[in-house]
Write an enzyme that holds these catalytic residues in place. Structure first.
Site, PDB file in Angstrom:
ATOM      1  N   ASN A  13       0.868  -1.182   0.000  1.00  0.00           N
ATOM      2  CA  ASN A  13       0.000   0.000   0.000  1.00  0.00           C
ATOM      3  C   ASN A  13       0.899   1.225   0.000  1.00  0.00           C
ATOM      4  O   ASN A  13       1.472   1.574   1.038  1.00  0.00           O
ATOM      5  CB  ASN A  13      -0.905  -0.027   1.249  1.00  0.00           C
ATOM      6  CG  ASN A  13      -1.778   1.215   1.337  1.00  0.00           C
ATOM      7  OD1 ASN A  13      -1.795   2.034   0.417  1.00  0.00           O
ATOM      8  ND2 ASN A  13      -2.497   1.350   2.441  1.00  0.00           N
ATOM      9  N   LYS A  15       0.043   4.195  -0.329  1.00  0.00           N
ATOM     10  CA  LYS A  15      -0.618   5.382   0.262  1.00  0.00           C
ATOM     11  C   LYS A  15      -0.412   6.600  -0.646  1.00  0.00           C
ATOM     12  O   LYS A  15      -0.406   6.450  -1.862  1.00  0.00           O
ATOM     13  CB  LYS A  15      -0.114   5.594   1.695  1.00  0.00           C
ATOM     14  CG  LYS A  15      -0.264   4.315   2.535  1.00  0.00           C
ATOM     15  CD  LYS A  15      -0.073   4.536   4.003  1.00  0.00           C
ATOM     16  CE  LYS A  15      -0.260   3.214   4.745  1.00  0.00           C
ATOM     17  NZ  LYS A  15      -0.214   3.362   6.201  1.00  0.00           N
ATOM     18  N   HIS A  99      -9.628   1.129   4.759  1.00  0.00           N
ATOM     19  CA  HIS A  99      -8.370   1.383   5.466  1.00  0.00           C
ATOM     20  C   HIS A  99      -8.618   2.377   6.606  1.00  0.00           C
ATOM     21  O   HIS A  99      -9.408   3.304   6.466  1.00  0.00           O
ATOM     22  CB  HIS A  99      -7.314   1.926   4.500  1.00  0.00           C
ATOM     23  CG  HIS A  99      -5.947   1.911   5.087  1.00  0.00           C
ATOM     24  ND1 HIS A  99      -5.518   2.867   5.988  1.00  0.00           N
ATOM     25  CD2 HIS A  99      -4.924   1.037   4.938  1.00  0.00           C
ATOM     26  CE1 HIS A  99      -4.279   2.571   6.361  1.00  0.00           C
ATOM     27  NE2 HIS A  99      -3.896   1.472   5.733  1.00  0.00           N
ATOM     28  N   GLU A 101      -6.973   4.795   7.626  1.00  0.00           N
ATOM     29  CA  GLU A 101      -6.715   6.204   7.297  1.00  0.00           C
ATOM     30  C   GLU A 101      -7.906   6.817   6.581  1.00  0.00           C
ATOM     31  O   GLU A 101      -8.164   8.014   6.705  1.00  0.00           O
ATOM     32  CB  GLU A 101      -5.421   6.315   6.462  1.00  0.00           C
ATOM     33  CG  GLU A 101      -4.203   6.099   7.357  1.00  0.00           C
ATOM     34  CD  GLU A 101      -2.985   5.541   6.667  1.00  0.00           C
ATOM     35  OE1 GLU A 101      -2.942   5.483   5.423  1.00  0.00           O
ATOM     36  OE2 GLU A 101      -2.049   5.129   7.398  1.00  0.00           O
ATOM     37  N   GLU A 173      -5.294  -4.723  10.637  1.00  0.00           N
ATOM     38  CA  GLU A 173      -4.317  -3.664  10.834  1.00  0.00           C
ATOM     39  C   GLU A 173      -4.658  -2.891  12.109  1.00  0.00           C
ATOM     40  O   GLU A 173      -5.481  -1.960  12.069  1.00  0.00           O
ATOM     41  CB  GLU A 173      -4.330  -2.691   9.650  1.00  0.00           C
ATOM     42  CG  GLU A 173      -3.990  -3.338   8.322  1.00  0.00           C
ATOM     43  CD  GLU A 173      -3.446  -2.329   7.322  1.00  0.00           C
ATOM     44  OE1 GLU A 173      -2.362  -2.584   6.808  1.00  0.00           O
ATOM     45  OE2 GLU A 173      -4.084  -1.292   7.079  1.00  0.00           O
ATOM     46  N   GLY A 179       2.307   2.818  10.829  1.00  0.00           N
ATOM     47  CA  GLY A 179       3.213   3.952  10.672  1.00  0.00           C
ATOM     48  C   GLY A 179       3.906   4.364  11.966  1.00  0.00           C
ATOM     49  O   GLY A 179       4.506   5.429  12.035  1.00  0.00           O
ATOM     50  N   SER A 218       3.391  -1.568  10.426  1.00  0.00           N
ATOM     51  CA  SER A 218       4.847  -1.527  10.639  1.00  0.00           C
ATOM     52  C   SER A 218       5.532  -2.842  10.287  1.00  0.00           C
ATOM     53  O   SER A 218       6.485  -3.264  10.960  1.00  0.00           O
ATOM     54  CB  SER A 218       5.165  -1.111  12.089  1.00  0.00           C
ATOM     55  OG  SER A 218       4.670   0.194  12.330  1.00  0.00           O
TER      56      SER A 218
HETATM   57  P1  13P Z   1       2.884   0.814   7.763  1.00  0.00           P
HETATM   58  O1  13P Z   1       3.443  -0.469   7.233  1.00  0.00           O
HETATM   59  O2  13P Z   1       3.562   2.043   7.222  1.00  0.00           O
HETATM   60  O3  13P Z   1       2.744   0.794   9.241  1.00  0.00           O
HETATM   61  O4  13P Z   1       1.385   0.913   7.172  1.00  0.00           O
HETATM   62  C1  13P Z   1       0.561  -0.192   7.291  1.00  0.00           C
HETATM   63  C2  13P Z   1      -0.649   0.056   6.487  1.00  0.00           C
HETATM   64  O5  13P Z   1      -1.430   0.928   6.808  1.00  0.00           O
HETATM   65  C3  13P Z   1      -0.843  -0.753   5.279  1.00  0.00           C
HETATM   66  O6  13P Z   1      -2.110  -0.566   4.752  1.00  0.00           O
END
Ligand code: 13P
Length: 267
Positions: A13, A15, A99, A101, A173, A179, A218
């Site tokens: 991902n 992002k 997701h 976010e 997640e 993150g 992470s």
């Molecule tokens: P990170 O791997 O940067 O923590 O993000 C995970 C994530 O949100 C994948 O969709």
């Protein structure tokens, strides 16, 4: 647990990172460094990079699938800035839905996420449905309850067989691990994966044991082994590390070991 033939999936991902001019090169580099038998690879770039990533991968490594990071719950209309399932036709074959976010920044509710899931299924897209609790939920012992509610909200009203036929993937997640550099324990993620399959069973899924469940939060080349050591976890949805070819090479390489072990366990 019985040996499973669930696929091992590593999904990137990206992002809100990369541009149409640099995404193709990054996709090509990652594809070239992750050619590992038995691992399903997916790259989910921003919408504006889908075409360049698709073109790069079709030419270079068509085995890497392209996914979108979201899809709208309507087919068309006055929704400025949004992207519908028909628009993704020919650009993506997978899509991330729900997701955290997007739940956080776009106010996406479980009900809305359920409608997006329906559009993905109707549009022939393979959904990666994201669920996960906040830190306060985990600290209060409510992690399982929150994830069960998210699953119920998103899957309620859908014909389980139809969503299963779209080969739904679920990504667990935990929000506090995204993150932050703070990953869940493999054993906690595995316990949640078991709970997710149990919830699917309660929601009427006859073959919940066949649904791939990924861990996200992470994930790096250094910690992927902890998750893939758990038989109930089938791969990872990778954020930050998915932009780094060295990390992706390590992650997919480790996933290949699990894929080979699963294959030999059933043969
Ligand atoms: P990170 O791997 O940067 O923590 O993000 C995970 C994530 O949100 C994948 O969709």
């Amino acid at each position: 647990m019985m040996p499973t033939m669930r696929p091992v999936v590593i999904a990137a991902n990206w992002k809100m990172n990369t541009t149409p001019s640099d995404a193709a090169e990054l996709a090509r580099t990652i594809a070239g460094r992750t050619r590992v038998a038995g691992v399903t690879r997916v790259i989910c770039p921003p919408f504006v990079c889908l075409a360049s990533v698709r073109d790069a991968l079709v030419a270079d490594d068509p085995q890497v699938a392209v996914g979108a990071q979201d899809v709208h719950h309507e087919l068309a209309g006055a929704y400025t800035g949004d992207t519908s399932a028909p628009m993704l036709d020919g650009l993506a074959t997978w899509v991330i839905i729900g997701h955290s976010e997007r739940r956080r920044d776009h106010g996406e509710t479980d009900e809305r996420i359920g409608r997006k899931l329906g559009r993905a299924v109707d549009g022939g897209l393979r959904p990666i449905l994201c669920v996960g609790e906040q830190l306060a939920d985990r600290d209060a012992g409510r992690a399982f309850e929150v994830v069960e509610r998210q699953l119920g909200g998103a899957l309620d009203g859908h014909d389980a067989a139809r969503v299963a036929a779209a080969r739904l993937v679920i990504a667990y997640e935990p929000v506090w691990a995204i993150g932050t550099g703070r990953n869940a324990l493999g054993s906690d993620a595995a316990a949640m994966a078991e709970a997710i399959r149990a919830t699917l069973g309660r929601l009427g899924w006859e073959r919940a044991g066949e649904v791939p469940i990924l861990y996200g939060g992470s994930v790096t080349a250094a910690n992927i082994g902890e998750f893939l050591a758990e038989p109930s976890i089938d791969g990872a949805l990778v954020g930050g590390a998915s932009l780094k070819p060295d990390e992706m090479a390590g992650i997919v390489g480790r996933a290949g070991i699990t894929a080979a072990a699963r294959l030999s366990a059933i043969s």
